[in-house]
Design an enzyme around this catalytic site. Structure first.
Site, PDB file in Angstrom:
ATOM      1  N   GLY A  39      -1.999  52.410 -23.234  1.00 48.72           N
ATOM      2  CA  GLY A  39      -2.303  52.934 -24.633  1.00 48.72           C
ATOM      3  C   GLY A  39      -1.153  53.115 -25.507  1.00 48.72           C
ATOM      4  N   LEU A  40      -0.011  52.262 -24.972  1.00 47.93           N
ATOM      5  CA  LEU A  40       1.431  52.391 -25.781  1.00 47.93           C
ATOM      6  C   LEU A  40       1.524  51.034 -26.964  1.00 47.93           C
ATOM      7  CD1 LEU A  40       3.378  54.039 -23.040  1.00 47.93           C
ATOM      8  CD2 LEU A  40       2.023  55.138 -24.886  1.00 47.93           C
ATOM      9  N   SER A  41       0.404  50.223 -27.217  1.00 43.46           N
ATOM     10  CA  SER A  41       0.652  49.424 -28.034  1.00 43.46           C
ATOM     11  C   SER A  41       1.460  48.129 -27.623  1.00 43.46           C
ATOM     12  CB  SER A  41       0.978  49.801 -29.598  1.00 43.46           C
ATOM     13  OG  SER A  41      -0.139  50.576 -30.134  1.00 43.46           O
ATOM     14  N   SER A  42       1.305  47.690 -26.378  1.00 40.49           N
ATOM     15  CA  SER A  42       1.920  46.511 -25.860  1.00 40.49           C
ATOM     16  C   SER A  42       1.653  45.351 -26.625  1.00 40.49           C
ATOM     17  CB  SER A  42       1.967  46.307 -24.576  1.00 40.49           C
ATOM     18  OG  SER A  42       0.919  46.326 -23.993  1.00 40.49           O
ATOM     19  N   GLU A  89      -5.453  40.452 -34.272  1.00 40.69           N
ATOM     20  CA  GLU A  89      -5.909  41.126 -33.097  1.00 40.69           C
ATOM     21  C   GLU A  89      -7.414  41.203 -33.502  1.00 40.69           C
ATOM     22  OE1 GLU A  89      -3.703  43.805 -31.103  1.00 40.69           O
ATOM     23  OE2 GLU A  89      -5.354  44.507 -30.062  1.00 40.69           O
ATOM     24  N   GLU A 116      -5.647  60.959 -34.491  1.00 41.06           N
ATOM     25  CA  GLU A 116      -6.265  59.934 -33.638  1.00 41.06           C
ATOM     26  C   GLU A 116      -7.891  59.567 -34.005  1.00 41.06           C
ATOM     27  OE1 GLU A 116      -4.335  57.844 -31.549  1.00 41.06           O
ATOM     28  OE2 GLU A 116      -3.477  59.578 -30.613  1.00 41.06           O
ATOM     29  N   TYR A 157     -14.607  52.593 -27.756  1.00 41.38           N
ATOM     30  CA  TYR A 157     -14.107  52.817 -29.058  1.00 41.38           C
ATOM     31  C   TYR A 157     -14.944  52.251 -30.072  1.00 41.38           C
ATOM     32  CZ  TYR A 157     -10.204  51.634 -32.466  1.00 41.38           C
ATOM     33  OH  TYR A 157      -9.301  51.494 -33.493  1.00 41.38           O
ATOM     34  N   ASP A 197      -1.314  50.900 -34.902  1.00 41.16           N
ATOM     35  CA  ASP A 197      -0.225  50.182 -33.964  1.00 41.16           C
ATOM     36  C   ASP A 197       0.778  49.173 -34.721  1.00 41.16           C
ATOM     37  OD1 ASP A 197      -1.858  51.939 -32.734  1.00 41.16           O
ATOM     38  OD2 ASP A 197      -2.899  50.118 -31.547  1.00 41.16           O
TER      39      ASP A 197
HETATM   40  C1  GLA Z   1      -6.251  52.290 -30.596  1.00 44.30           C
HETATM   41  C2  GLA Z   1      -6.152  51.440 -31.726  1.00 44.30           C
HETATM   42  C3  GLA Z   1      -5.689  52.057 -33.069  1.00 44.30           C
HETATM   43  C4  GLA Z   1      -6.412  53.557 -33.132  1.00 44.30           C
HETATM   44  C5  GLA Z   1      -6.180  54.439 -31.880  1.00 44.30           C
HETATM   45  C6  GLA Z   1      -7.034  55.732 -31.940  1.00 44.30           C
HETATM   46  O1  GLA Z   1      -4.876  52.343 -30.147  1.00 44.30           O
HETATM   47  O2  GLA Z   1      -5.622  50.086 -31.638  1.00 44.30           O
HETATM   48  O3  GLA Z   1      -5.760  51.197 -34.402  1.00 44.30           O
HETATM   49  O4  GLA Z   1      -7.564  53.596 -33.777  1.00 44.30           O
HETATM   50  O5  GLA Z   1      -6.810  53.654 -30.928  1.00 44.30           O
HETATM   51  O6  GLA Z   1      -6.318  56.547 -32.959  1.00 44.30           O
END
Ligand code: GLA
Length: 347
Positions: free
Chosen positions: A110-113, A146, A25, A207, A158
């Site tokens: 946090g599941l990349s939708s 993005e 991560e 972030y 992601d």
């Molecule tokens: C988000 C970002 C990823 C990555 C994670 C942390 O999901 O989109 O690129 O940096 O945080 O690991």
């Protein structure tokens, strides 16, 4: 259905999954290693060629349209607009898209939708306009859309997980050169994705702060990226000021945990993989400081109720956890966790 909204048949169908990260991560924007796996939840797009953008999002029951010259609006259509924009930036004469979107990927957990939507849109565009793009190029374009169009400074994990990952496999990815290796997930275990139901607070500013702290650490250490460092360099990091020393330590130790974790999985050492997941959580909590009390509480409940490993997953500051659980113990695990943390949502 596309036909109900637009009155004609779609020309192409495309889809792409969300992802959960098992290990690694906050390493992807440091040129490091990650180990995500796609989720069995997808975003589906039915599409046809068009001039400009016209789309319907089933999840929001909302229809929107926009010309290609109109600036981003801060809504879901930006993700589609960003994909068309990025292709045009690269010289592909894409006139637009008409799309019907339906997503099973949980949003804001946090599941990349968003990566699933971008990759699905780019796959639809690739099919419609016969673009000569491979899956790694799709991931790169999705990330560029993005970052540069939607305006979120994410890494590449992601989009790579969504575009080149395979269900049932962990995707070992070296973000420095985008080389990948698939490692089968262990038989007889379940990857439990459990949402804390705490919306990610200040995720974007937190972030970006972490990213700039890593950049400052690099500058002070005289390296281009923290990827250049390995555990033998840990003593050097102690000379950095607080909190840069701890931020850099997380990245360096997390990279090593990914390498060790993949090795452990390939050797069938699930217990070791679980220990590395827990060590990752502790490092994210104490050194990187992206956890929150609710995520810590949920991870502890998961470990108490039989998970071999558990950690926060994704950027942190809220959102989801990931745990590895023996399939035969899954129901008892779920009931136990729900008792201790009733708000938990299991995916
Ligand atoms: C988000 C970002 C990823 C990555 C994670 C942390 O999901 O989109 O690129 O940096 O945080 O690991």
């Amino acid at each position: 259905m596309f036909k109900n909204i637009f009155g004609s048949e779609p020309q192409v169908h495309a889809s792409a999954p969300g992802r959960v990260n098992l290990l690694g991560e906050h390493t992807d924007y440091n040129g490091g290693f990650v180990f995500p796996t796609p989720l069995p939840y997808q975003t589906y797009i039915e599409a046809a060629a068009a001039e400009g953008l016209e789309a319907y999002a089933e999840n929001f029951r909302e229809r929107k349209s926009r010309g290609l010259d109109v600036a981003k609006q801060g809504d879901w259509l930006d993700y589609i607009a960003g994909c068309v924009w990025v292709l045009r930036q690269h010289g592909y004469a894409v006139p637009g898209l008409r799309a019907y979107i339906r997503s099973e990927v949980p949003m804001s957990g946090g599941l990349s939708s968003s990566a699933a939507l971008e990759v699905a849109a780019l796959r639809a565009l690739r099919a419609l306009y016969q673009l000569p793009l491979d899956d790694v190029q799709i991931a790169r374009l999705a990330q560029q859309a993005e970052v540069e169009y939607v305006g979120v400074r994410c890494g590449i994990m992601d989009q790579m997980a969504s575009s080149v990952g395979r269900l049932g496999y962990g995707l070992f990815l070296d973000t420095q050169n985008l080389q990948t290796r698939l490692a089968p997930l262990p038989q007889g275990y379940r990857v439990a994705v459990v949402d804390s139901a705490v919306p990610r607070r200040l995720a974007e500013s937190g972030y970006n702060t972490r990213r700039s702290e890593c950049e400052q650490a690099c500058e002070l250490l005289g390296v281009k990226s923290l990827r250049e460092l390995s555990p033998t360099d840990l003593p050097r990091l102690e000379a950095l000021p607080e909190p840069l020393n701890r931020r850099a330590r997380h990245v360096v130790t997390e990279n090593q945990r990914v390498l060790d974790g993949v090795q452990a999985l390939l050797q069938g050492d699930i217990k070791r993989f679980g220990e590395l997941m827990v060590a990752s959580h502790i490092s994210l909590r104490d050194d990187y400081e992206v956890s929150i009390p609710e995520l810590d509480e949920l991870v502890e409940a998961e470990l108490r109720h039989g998970a071999v490993g558990a950690r926060l997953t994704g950027a942190g500051f809220g959102g989801s956890t990931v745990a590895l659980v023996e399939a035969s113990r899954y129901e008892a695990f779920k009931q136990g966790v729900l008792q201790d943390y009733p708000r938990a949502r299991f995916f």
